[in-house]
Design a protein around this motif. Structure first.
Motif, PDB file in Angstrom:
ATOM      1  N   MET A  24       0.830  -1.183   0.000  1.00 16.42           N
ATOM      2  CA  MET A  24       0.000   0.000   0.000  1.00 16.42           C
ATOM      3  C   MET A  24       0.882   1.258   0.000  1.00 16.42           C
ATOM      4  O   MET A  24       2.004   1.222   0.474  1.00 16.42           O
ATOM      5  CB  MET A  24      -0.903   0.032   1.231  1.00 16.42           C
ATOM      6  N   ARG A  25       0.320   2.363  -0.468  1.00 18.41           N
ATOM      7  CA  ARG A  25       1.047   3.629  -0.452  1.00 18.41           C
ATOM      8  C   ARG A  25       0.436   4.514   0.624  1.00 18.41           C
ATOM      9  O   ARG A  25      -0.730   4.904   0.539  1.00 18.41           O
ATOM     10  CB  ARG A  25       0.973   4.300  -1.822  1.00 18.41           C
ATOM     11  N   LEU A  26       1.232   4.810   1.642  1.00 16.45           N
ATOM     12  CA  LEU A  26       0.744   5.526   2.799  1.00 16.45           C
ATOM     13  C   LEU A  26       1.401   6.899   2.899  1.00 16.45           C
ATOM     14  O   LEU A  26       2.595   7.050   2.606  1.00 16.45           O
ATOM     15  CB  LEU A  26       1.026   4.735   4.080  1.00 16.45           C
ATOM     16  N   LEU A  27       0.634   7.875   3.357  1.00 17.26           N
ATOM     17  CA  LEU A  27       1.126   9.234   3.549  1.00 17.26           C
ATOM     18  C   LEU A  27       1.082   9.560   5.034  1.00 17.26           C
ATOM     19  O   LEU A  27       0.024   9.478   5.664  1.00 17.26           O
ATOM     20  CB  LEU A  27       0.270  10.231   2.773  1.00 17.26           C
ATOM     21  N   ALA A  61       6.518   0.707   7.105  1.00 24.77           N
ATOM     22  CA  ALA A  61       7.281   0.360   5.896  1.00 24.77           C
ATOM     23  C   ALA A  61       7.643  -1.119   5.806  1.00 24.77           C
ATOM     24  O   ALA A  61       7.572  -1.698   4.709  1.00 24.77           O
ATOM     25  CB  ALA A  61       8.540   1.225   5.809  1.00 24.77           C
ATOM     26  N   PRO A  62       8.027  -1.791   6.916  1.00 26.05           N
ATOM     27  CA  PRO A  62       8.410  -3.205   6.788  1.00 26.05           C
ATOM     28  C   PRO A  62       7.280  -4.126   6.361  1.00 26.05           C
ATOM     29  O   PRO A  62       7.514  -5.274   6.006  1.00 26.05           O
ATOM     30  CB  PRO A  62       8.884  -3.560   8.208  1.00 26.05           C
ATOM     31  N   ASP A  68     -10.854  -9.761   4.828  1.00 27.11           N
ATOM     32  CA  ASP A  68      -9.598 -10.079   5.488  1.00 27.11           C
ATOM     33  C   ASP A  68      -8.493  -9.253   4.856  1.00 27.11           C
ATOM     34  O   ASP A  68      -8.756  -8.355   4.052  1.00 27.11           O
ATOM     35  CB  ASP A  68      -9.286 -11.579   5.428  1.00 27.11           C
ATOM     36  N   ASN A  69      -7.247  -9.547   5.197  1.00 25.95           N
ATOM     37  CA  ASN A  69      -6.126  -8.726   4.736  1.00 25.95           C
ATOM     38  C   ASN A  69      -5.632  -9.080   3.341  1.00 25.95           C
ATOM     39  O   ASN A  69      -4.709  -8.447   2.839  1.00 25.95           O
ATOM     40  CB  ASN A  69      -4.953  -8.846   5.719  1.00 25.95           C
ATOM     41  N   HIS A  70      -6.222 -10.096   2.704  1.00 26.60           N
ATOM     42  CA  HIS A  70      -5.662 -10.609   1.460  1.00 26.60           C
ATOM     43  C   HIS A  70      -6.304  -9.975   0.217  1.00 26.60           C
ATOM     44  O   HIS A  70      -7.505  -9.709   0.192  1.00 26.60           O
ATOM     45  CB  HIS A  70      -5.821 -12.122   1.389  1.00 26.60           C
ATOM     46  N   LEU A  71      -5.456  -9.766  -0.796  1.00 28.63           N
ATOM     47  CA  LEU A  71      -5.918  -9.366  -2.127  1.00 28.63           C
ATOM     48  C   LEU A  71      -5.788 -10.591  -3.018  1.00 28.63           C
ATOM     49  O   LEU A  71      -4.725 -11.225  -3.070  1.00 28.63           O
ATOM     50  CB  LEU A  71      -5.050  -8.229  -2.679  1.00 28.63           C
ATOM     51  N   SER A  94       1.687  -8.996   5.712  1.00 27.74           N
ATOM     52  CA  SER A  94       2.975  -9.685   5.813  1.00 27.74           C
ATOM     53  C   SER A  94       3.897  -9.390   4.634  1.00 27.74           C
ATOM     54  O   SER A  94       5.105  -9.660   4.697  1.00 27.74           O
ATOM     55  CB  SER A  94       2.757 -11.196   5.897  1.00 27.74           C
ATOM     56  N   GLY A  95       3.320  -8.870   3.539  1.00 31.64           N
ATOM     57  CA  GLY A  95       4.115  -8.630   2.339  1.00 31.64           C
ATOM     58  C   GLY A  95       4.404  -9.891   1.553  1.00 31.64           C
ATOM     59  O   GLY A  95       5.298  -9.909   0.707  1.00 31.64           O
ATOM     60  N   ASN A  96       3.624 -10.953   1.790  1.00 28.67           N
ATOM     61  CA  ASN A  96       3.835 -12.228   1.103  1.00 28.67           C
ATOM     62  C   ASN A  96       2.882 -12.390  -0.082  1.00 28.67           C
ATOM     63  O   ASN A  96       1.703 -12.062   0.020  1.00 28.67           O
ATOM     64  CB  ASN A  96       3.630 -13.401   2.074  1.00 28.67           C
TER      65      ASN A  96
END
Length: 222
Positions: A1-4, A21-22, A124-127, A138-140
């Motif tokens: 995601m792009r966060l400001l 960021a991680p 949920d958190n998944h795309l 998780s960035g997975n």
């Protein structure tokens, strides 16, 4: 995601950046209303974390401006623990959530995930699209359930395409997501698209180029 992140305290801004960021996010940090207005005029973000006490004015004025132009980007406001009146005013102006200072990073991360799920109407958190799945928390990324070992920018490209799955992901949106406000060569995006196409071969998915518009992740009829 792009966060400001809009925060003028360097220690708090650094904590926010280190906490978000991680997780695979592209995080841009600005310290004033002037800088933030310029960023919002040229780029789109998935979420804004907004401090209310800024050196050139109140974050509430920026919040009001964003909502007045019908921008529905999720906004989390940061306030002092005793700033009840500001929290109420911020929520009434259109903020989606608030976090009091000092805050814990796990709570910040959980609230950000919840706001992103809600804004994207996910349970949920998944795309997901077909056999391709990405977990922003998780960035997975996985394909047919198998982990994809990808560098950060290819993960960012997967996320950007999945957010628009079946629709056109605007070229400018993908460039901003992968490179932020850094320099990007004229063919930089195409390099990553080409790499990802190779990884998706035989999956039943393809990345279609729409000249002058962007890219679309779609089912491959072949």
């Amino acid at each position: 995601m792009r966060l400001l992140i809009v925060e003028d305290d360097p220690l708090i801004a650094d904590s926010l950046h280190q906490g978000l960021a991680p997780l695979g996010n592209t995080v841009e940090v600005f310290t004033s209303l002037k800088e933030t207005r310029a960023a919002l005029a040229h780029s789109q973000f998935d979420l804004v974390v907004l401090d209310l006490g800024l050196p050139d004015g109140s974050g509430l004025s920026l919040l009001a401006e964003i909502r007045e132009r019908r921008d529905t980007t999720p906004i989390m406001i940061l306030t002092a623990r005793d700033g009840v009146a500001e929290r109420v005013k911020g929520l009434d102006l259109g903020a989606d959530d608030y976090l009091t200072k000092p805050f814990s990073l796990p709570e910040l991360q959980a609230r950000v995930r919840a706001l992103l799920r809600r804004s994207q109407q996910r349970i949920d958190n998944h795309l997901r699209f077909g056999p391709l799945c990405f977990d922003p928390a998780s960035g997975n990324a996985t394909l047919f359930g198998e982990h994809l070992d990808l560098p950060p920018r290819e993960l960012g490209l997967i996320e950007g395409l999945l957010l628009y799955a079946g629709r056109i992901a605007p070229r400018e949106h993908l460039i901003n997501r992968l490179f932020g406000f850094g320099e990007a060569g004229p063919n930089a995006l195409e390099v990553y698209v080409s790499r990802l196409r190779k990884r998706l071969q035989g999956s039943g998915l393809r990345i279609r180029t729409l000249r002058g518009l962007g890219y679309r992740l779609e089912d491959d009829p072949e």
